[in-house]
Write a protein that holds these residues in place. Structure first.
Motif, mmCIF file in Angstrom:
data_model
loop_
_atom_site.group_PDB
_atom_site.id
_atom_site.type_symbol
_atom_site.label_atom_id
_atom_site.label_comp_id
_atom_site.label_asym_id
_atom_site.label_seq_id
_atom_site.Cartn_x
_atom_site.Cartn_y
_atom_site.Cartn_z
ATOM 1 N N GLY A 1 0.809 -1.217 0.000
ATOM 2 C CA GLY A 1 0.000 0.000 0.000
ATOM 3 C C GLY A 1 0.840 1.263 0.000
ATOM 4 O O GLY A 1 0.531 2.225 -0.714
ATOM 5 N N LEU A 2 1.912 1.262 0.792
ATOM 6 C CA LEU A 2 2.783 2.427 0.818
ATOM 7 C C LEU A 2 3.473 2.625 -0.525
ATOM 8 O O LEU A 2 3.631 3.760 -0.991
ATOM 9 N N GLY A 3 3.860 1.530 -1.160
ATOM 10 C CA GLY A 3 4.494 1.632 -2.476
ATOM 11 C C GLY A 3 3.564 2.230 -3.506
ATOM 12 O O GLY A 3 3.955 3.065 -4.320
ATOM 13 N N VAL A 4 2.297 1.796 -3.488
ATOM 14 C CA VAL A 4 1.315 2.365 -4.425
ATOM 15 C C VAL A 4 1.118 3.845 -4.146
ATOM 16 O O VAL A 4 1.076 4.674 -5.067
ATOM 17 N N LEU B 1 3.012 -0.582 -17.026
ATOM 18 C CA LEU B 1 3.282 -1.641 -16.050
ATOM 19 C C LEU B 1 4.453 -1.262 -15.161
ATOM 20 O O LEU B 1 5.530 -0.911 -15.652
ATOM 21 N N GLN B 2 4.253 -1.322 -13.855
ATOM 22 C CA GLN B 2 5.302 -1.051 -12.887
ATOM 23 C C GLN B 2 5.247 -2.111 -11.793
ATOM 24 O O GLN B 2 4.222 -2.771 -11.604
ATOM 25 N N VAL B 3 6.349 -2.256 -11.063
ATOM 26 C CA VAL B 3 6.419 -3.243 -9.984
ATOM 27 C C VAL B 3 6.753 -2.541 -8.672
ATOM 28 O O VAL B 3 7.658 -1.698 -8.624
ATOM 29 N N ILE B 4 6.004 -2.877 -7.639
ATOM 30 C CA ILE B 4 6.273 -2.385 -6.289
ATOM 31 C C ILE B 4 7.130 -3.419 -5.559
ATOM 32 O O ILE B 4 6.747 -4.589 -5.444
ATOM 33 N N ASP B 5 8.279 -2.992 -5.082
ATOM 34 C CA ASP B 5 9.195 -3.891 -4.382
ATOM 35 C C ASP B 5 8.695 -4.120 -2.958
ATOM 36 O O ASP B 5 8.588 -3.176 -2.169
ATOM 37 N N LEU B 6 8.404 -5.369 -2.635
ATOM 38 C CA LEU B 6 7.958 -5.704 -1.283
ATOM 39 C C LEU B 6 9.113 -6.003 -0.342
ATOM 40 O O LEU B 6 8.885 -6.352 0.820
#
Length: 538
Positions: free
Chosen positions: A32-35, A207-212
């Motif tokens: 959620g923080l990444g988004v 398209l993007q990726v959020i690093d967990l």
């Protein structure tokens, strides 16, 4: 590099991370923080326009959306949550939102969507967090009704899909007709394989990726071999160009290409090799092509091959083989034609034996002949095979054994059908699986061209090029790709890296061409001056 995973692989990674102390709650908070950070930093709106509406389902994606809304509220946004089920006001994520005076509406209390429509009209961002990666089609009627209404409403704000657009099957790529097309899809830690398939790909937007920030040594992740190409991945693989370099530093491409009916293919392939950085391009063409090409292509040097009626003749192989000193990549195929004499040329090139002296130029031959052929193949420069070269190759008995190691094969679906015996429909239905299977079986790198080009290596590596544009659906664009692959191979890149770099830059050039003119007006030659523009972005 963006990892490409199945739904099961992603679940396994999350379970392994949870067992290692990164809890599911922590992963949700990071997601959620990444988004929220992406939205706040990349979607430029005025201070008085910072309004975000979240479409919130009951699953994990809904939880991600709730965390995102709370984080955006801390960043100064006005946030509103539209919930598909009755909210539990004691739930920590709901309580957190209420602490920011966020507005919450339950779908059941807004039967005609009048409240939602008012929110959508004023929202700069719409977060799609209704459904996640584990759905099965068809959708439940109430969910389909909500998604279909929003899709038909076509809100003016930016639609951000959390992990995937709701309604997409992240395994198969199928999607509900009610799916809301996203402007941006933010995948959690990895891209799901279904998003790299049609029809889903048409709905994901950017398209993007959020690093967990999962542990780096998770067992499942260690076994992953699939990826999605991006600028970072390709930039890391491009050849370094030293200040004291000379043309020999960047290799020599020998291009056995062209025929009278396909003169342009020779130029497109040769110039593409130069445009990606090859130091020298030698054009091995039928003699009659020289006059037509030399004035347009002064940068090339020429090896004029014997011909029959304007196509490379069988005798051309011997001359070509005598001129491979200092050649660091050999391109064969674009525009060759399919005449019998050209097939004999290819057989002689791959065996080192003329069909006039070798008893079985297209078959197995004797043990002694096979030994000599193996030595000959080992002496050939790295090989890129394209177009008519592939169709001629497919006619040879046991053709995979006729190739040296480290080849790049660049078929489109029709050429892949000729090589495999599969139908075009079977290939298009399972592009990743087909490319992976035959790269392993043949022991060569395969570039399966088309919308969402797939690059596969014998060791199991698979990279999808996340580009699909009608601008590339034009004769000659494959010649440009083949030339680019040979150009990178000549500069010393290993076959898989050369293929990925060529396919990605070729695709980006196609996108650039579609931005500068109507897609229907783009021709293959338009890509050549755009390759330098794309490469300047690395």
């Amino acid at each position: 590099m963006m990892k490409l995973v199945t739904v099961a692989e992603m679940r396994a990674m999350e379970a392994e991370a949870n067992a290692r102390g990164v809890s599911y709650e922590t992963m949700m908070e990071r997601a959620g923080l990444g988004v929220a950070r992406f939205v706040n930093e990349n979607l430029y709106v005025g201070e008085d326009e910072k309004i975000a509406v979240g479409l919130v389902g009951s699953g994990n994606n809904g939880g991600d959306a709730l965390v995102t809304l709370a984080a955006l509220a801390r960043m100064g946004w006005t946030v509103r949550a539209y919930l598909t089920s009755a909210p539990d006001r004691s739930h920590p994520l709901i309580k957190r939102l209420l602490d920011f005076d966020a507005e919450l509406v339950e779908m059941a209390q807004d039967a005609e969507f009048s409240r939602l429509d008012g929110w959508l009209e004023s929202a700069a961002v719409i977060l799609d967090g209704v459904l996640g990666t584990g759905i099965h089609l068809p959708l439940r009627p109430e969910t389909a009704r909500l998604l279909g209404h929003v899709a038909e409403f076509d809100p003016p704000g930016t639609v951000v899909a959390v992990d995937c657009p709701s309604g997409v099957d992240c395994e198969s790529g199928e999607m509900a007709e009610e799916t809301i097309p996203a402007d941006v899809t933010l995948c959690m830690d990895a891209v799901k394989v279904g998003l790299m398939r049609f029809p889903a790909y048409a709905a994901i937007g950017d398209l993007q990726v959020i690093d967990l920030e999962l542990p780096e040594d998770l067992p499942t992740e260690q076994g992953l071999r699939r990826s999605v190409a991006d600028y970072d991945m390709v930039g890391e693989r491009l050849p370094v160009r030293a200040l004291d370099a000379h043309k020999g530093s960047f290799g020599t491409v020998m291009a056995a290409v062209g025929s009278i009916p396909y003169t342009g293919a020779a130029y497109l392939a040769g110039m593409a090799a130069y445009r990606v950085g090859a130091g020298l391009v030698r054009m091995a063409v039928p003699g009659p092509l020289h006059a037509a090409l030399a004035g347009k292509f002064p940068e090339a040097t020429w090896l004029l091959l014997p011909h029959e009626m304007g196509v490379i003749a069988a005798a051309g192989a011997e001359l070509l083989l005598k001129n491979l000193d200092r050649v660091t990549a050999l391109l064969v195929g674009p525009g060759l034609g399919l005449e019998e004499t050209t097939g004999e040329f290819l057989a002689h090139l791959l065996t080192g034996k003329s069909s006039k002296t070798a008893r079985h130029p297209l078959g197995f031959g004797s043990a002694a002949q096979n030994h000599e052929t193996a030595e000959h193949l080992a002496a050939l420069p790295p090989l890129v095979m394209d177009a008519d070269g592939l169709r001629l190759l497919a006619k040879m008995e046991n053709w995979p054994a006729r190739l040296p190691e480290g080849c790049i094969l660049t078929p489109h679906a029709g050429e892949m059908a000729a090589l495999t015996g599969l139908s075009v429909e079977e290939i298009q239905a399972e592009r990743m699986a087909v490319a992976e299977k035959y790269a392993r079986e043949w022991g060569q790198v395969v570039i399966l061209k088309g919308a969402l080009t797939v690059v596969a290596a014998p060791d199991g590596r698979v990279t999808v090029i996340p580009i699909a544009t009608p601008a590339l659906a034009r004769a000659g664009t494959g010649d440009v790709l083949a030339g680019a692959a040979a150009g990178f191979r000549a500069q010393g890149l290993e076959a898989f890296d050369a293929a990925v770099c060529a396919a990605f830059i070729h695709g980006e050039a196609g996108l650039a061409a579609s931005r500068t003119s109507a897609e229907a007006s783009v021709v293959a030659g338009d890509l050549l001056p755009l390759i330098p523009a794309v490469m300047s972005l690395f």
